[in-house]
Design a protein around this motif. Sequence first.
Motif: not given
Length: 428
Positions: A178-204
């Motif tokens: 899961v990335y901080t944002t879509d890597p197609r929009v910014t090459s600076k997006a980075k992979k997250l090591e961890k994210i909480t369920f709640e955050e993932m739910l919002e992202m999804a």
Amino acid sequence: MALIVQKYGGTSMGSIDRIKNVAKRVKRWHDNGHQVVVVVSAMSGETNRLIDLARQISSQPDPREYDQMVSTGEQVSISLLAMAIKELGIGARSFTGRQVAIKTDNAHNKARIESIDDKNIRQQLDAGNIVIVAGFQGIDEEGNATTLGRGGSDTTGVAIAAALGADECQIYTDVDGVYTTDPRVTSKAKKLEKITFEEMLEMASLGSKILQIRSVEFAGKYGVPLRVLSSFDENNDGSFDQDFQDNVGTLITIDEGDNMEQAIISGIAFNRDEAKIVVRGVPDHPGIASAILSPIGRANIEIDMIVQNLSTNGMTDFTFTVNRTDMEKTMKVLENEVKDEIGAKEILANDEVVKVSLVGVGMRSHAGVASLMFQTLAENNINIQMISTSEIKVSVLIQEQYLEKAVRSLHTAFGLDREDGESKVAGL
Ligand code: ASP
Ligand code: MG
């Protein structure tokens, strides 16, 4: 030794060569002494092909027959994978949803899992075999085949992991996390090591399409550690040690703890699937919101953001957003059932809007997130049309042409850019 549930999506199962690769990967885990249950999707494109066949017969295929047919895609891929694993000299046994059994309610095409019998799976694991389970499908009380909605194999994977009390549910896909944002929009997006369920739910729910939303809800509810990782990454050698747990893919956890170092924002999600509707010049009196929104609800159209302007001279504007595909339908409902009823002046629609959202549990303990967001957009001359917030999210509706600019500038402002650790947010 760990008990691991691995789910492989359609792309990972997309050809015979890829299925052989999955078999090799599963074998490495088995060779390292772990018990492995594999949940698979249909080969990529197969579910779409089947749905298309049904649509050639009927625009609204009979739901029971649709499930009966569309669930065959997974039946093919479980058996092919079992064969491939056996070719490598390891015992493997495939099960359909019915054979497990995965019991669901009878809501065809969007059924919910009610219970899972773990007996057959455990028996096979105890015998040293790898178990392969068809994703996306179950049976109802009367033994009819049911399916769980598009992307439902994720939910099968998590549900099996919950039923077995697995150490981890690994969702193998074509991205490495899961990335901080879509890597197609910014090459600076980075992979997250961890994210909480709640955050993932919002992202999804905000449009990041990595996991079926229901699988995340399920994992959160039953506390199943869930990891998203790439099925094309060769580094993962099946040793489920500390190193693996820290470094591979993205782990979705309950744990918010020891994250003091972490950024206040975990990610920036966006959704292009938006349309804005304005009901102009409506008399401002009690019952107006309901007179506008009730007919829309009855037409099964989902409403997202809502704003009612301050009234001038007793007149106001009422603005809301819907899914872009529902825009025409919404206009029709408003023109036919609402406009004259409430005496509105005009109804306007705009489908050149997008929603951009900051997501992070860190917002709970930090004020100033929204103001830095608005300031950043202002500095970039991006006009905010609507705003909505929740405890861990701030969303704005902006003009579509500014999407990339907004995401990139917010990504920098909130210190999410890869490499350069410095950010404005440090002082927040
Ligand atoms: N094969 C189903 C689909 O394409 C389920 C899944 O892949 O998760 O939606
Ligand atoms: Mg999927």
